[in-house]
Design an enzyme around this catalytic site. Structure first.
Site, mmCIF file in Angstrom:
data_model
loop_
_atom_site.group_PDB
_atom_site.id
_atom_site.type_symbol
_atom_site.label_atom_id
_atom_site.label_comp_id
_atom_site.label_asym_id
_atom_site.label_seq_id
_atom_site.Cartn_x
_atom_site.Cartn_y
_atom_site.Cartn_z
ATOM 1 C CG ASN A 31 0.671 -6.221 6.875
ATOM 2 O OD1 ASN A 31 -0.250 -5.496 6.514
ATOM 3 N ND2 ASN A 31 1.472 -5.898 7.870
ATOM 4 C CB CYS A 88 -4.417 -1.250 5.631
ATOM 5 S SG CYS A 88 -5.421 -0.361 6.845
ATOM 6 C CD GLN A 108 -1.105 -0.122 3.732
ATOM 7 O OE1 GLN A 108 -1.417 -1.268 4.057
ATOM 8 N NE2 GLN A 108 -1.524 0.951 4.392
#
Length: 445
Positions: free
Chosen positions: A384, A68, A62
């Site tokens: 993530n 996120c 990102q």
């Protein structure tokens, strides 16, 4: 009682009487509180091996943006796309959804200003609305509304731009202009402008926001053609398809079946009820944000069931608490603050929420879980969106206890949730104030 020399002398003597303070002081001065407090034994608890895993794509990034929640939602959705297109990996355009999120948030903000014209300028609600009207953050239902209305496109169809990956300046300009617009609408109302006049003025304001977004993020496609090679190295082409049709055909989610579960163990939020937050949303006409507050065990069991079924799970947590970012470990014993600082946190999860010490800050995806012989989770595999330089090439490992303490929200299909909790959706929804901690948005970079 004020601070005087006598009190300071007492403090100094107490500090000097503990010889370990000198060693700790030197270590913290050299490497900082976290590195000086790191418990290396925690690293041994996390093998990054998991008994149950879902499919996932390559790690995304990102960059310098608070997207996120978008990355997590699209990373969850892309697994179905990879299956349907027979691809090893796939990535949606996060710039496409960012464009619509900014425009819809601007519209939501201006409508909220028009709805609160009779509020005093110094009221808490006006202060709240003006604080951060078009920031990057969001929650699951906010993104669900965007997907329902606008669909999604492959990354190559609307690639990143400077400002999609670096949103700070864009947000600053949009925020300043929206505050100016709020001033014009409120002052116009006070000067006697009619509702129709204010609505027409709002449309002109929204057009300005649109022009800035096109210049910064690019034009959004109405239709597109997507070419790719599948896992069998076959060249494939999808011709002249809309973003909405692409999402419907190549993700195929029934967004109405996806439910947000919340764990907020505070006295003011009884379990088994559905909640929303006033003045929190993106798409104005979308269904209100809602989540069912349930015990933490319900979140765990639903997440495990989804993972066993091959479905990744979107979740929102307070990622900054007891998290070792570089190695990708989230563990309640990551740092020995009690040994270095003298005390550790003594607040419960409910107390942290009530006293502003914790809230949802970041969204990620559960793509695995390690179950013991009794079927109980030990660690959770987390995808993530900070690139492959953090964690184990972008993968994090979360202890089950960390899940209990710092995880707040998951989004799963209704079929993984016991009927006794789904009944909350048939009862009147409870409205929370805009500043309630459950209105916090996932936006950590």
């Amino acid at each position: 009682m004020g601070i005087n020399n006598e009190l300071l002398t007492k403090f100094k003597d107490q500090f000097d009487d503990n010889s370990s303070n000198q060693v700790i002081k030197g270590a913290i001065a050299k490497v900082g509180i976290d590195d000086a407090s790191l418990d290396n034994n925690v690293l041994r608890k996390h093998s990054f091996e998991f008994s149950n895993e879902t499919k996932r794509g390559t790690i995304t990034n990102q960059k310098s943006s608070g997207r996120c929640w978008m990355f997590a939602a699209l990373n969850t959705a892309r697994v179905d796309t990879m299956n349907k297109l027979n691809m090893e990996s796939f990535e949606f355009s996060q710039n496409y959804t960012l464009f619509w999120d900014k425009l819809e948030k601007a519209n939501y903000f201006l409508d909220s200003i028009l709805e609160t014209l009779d509020e005093a300028q110094d009221s808490r609600i006006i202060s709240h609305l003006l604080m951060d009207p078009v920031q990057d953050g969001g929650q699951w239902d906010m993104f669900s509304g965007l997907l329902e209305k606008y669909g999604a496109v492959p990354k190559s169809v609307m690639p990143e731009t400077f400002h999609s990956s670096n949103t700070r300046k864009l947000n600053s300009i949009l925020t300043s202009k929206l505050r100016e617009f709020a001033c014009q609408l409120r002052e116009g109302y006070q000067a006697g402008s009619t509702q129709n006049e204010l609505t027409a003025k709002k449309e002109d304001m929204l057009y300005f926001i649109y022009t800035v977004l096109v210049k910064a993020l690019g034009e959004v496609p109405e239709t597109f053609t997507y070419t790719y090679r599948n896992k069998d190295d076959e060249y494939c082409r999808i011709k002249d398809i809309t973003p909405q049709a692409f999402f419907k055909e190549y993700v195929g989610w029934d967004l109405t079946s996806l439910v947000s579960l919340l764990n907020a163990p505070t006295e003011d939020k009884p379990y088994g009820r559905a909640y929303t937050v006033k003045y929190l949303g993106t798409v104005k006409e979308a269904k209100p944000i809602q989540y069912i507050n349930v015990p933490i065990q319900v979140l765990k069991e639903a997440a495990v069931a989804s993972i066993k079924d091959g479905q990744p799970v979107w979740f929102g947590c307070d990622v900054g608490k007891m998290s070792i970012r570089d190695v990708g470990i989230m563990d309640e014993h990551s740092y020995n603050y009690e040994l270095t600082l003298g005390e550790d946190s003594g607040l419960s999860k409910a107390q942290r929420l009530d006293y502003g010490d914790s809230l949802l800050t970041h969204a990620m995806v559960f793509v695995g879980v390690d179950l013991d012989e009794q079927g109980q989770p030990q660690t959770w595999k987390v995808e993530n969106s900070w690139g492959d330089k953090s964690g184990k090439k972008g993968i994090f490992s979360m202890s089950d206890k960390w899940f209990e303490e710092f995880n707040y929200q998951i989004a799963v299909d209704k079929k993984y949730i016991p009927e006794k909790w789904l009944k909350a959706l048939d009862e009147p929804i409870i409205e929370l104030e805009p500043w309630d901690p459950m209105g916090a948005l996932a936006l950590v970079k």
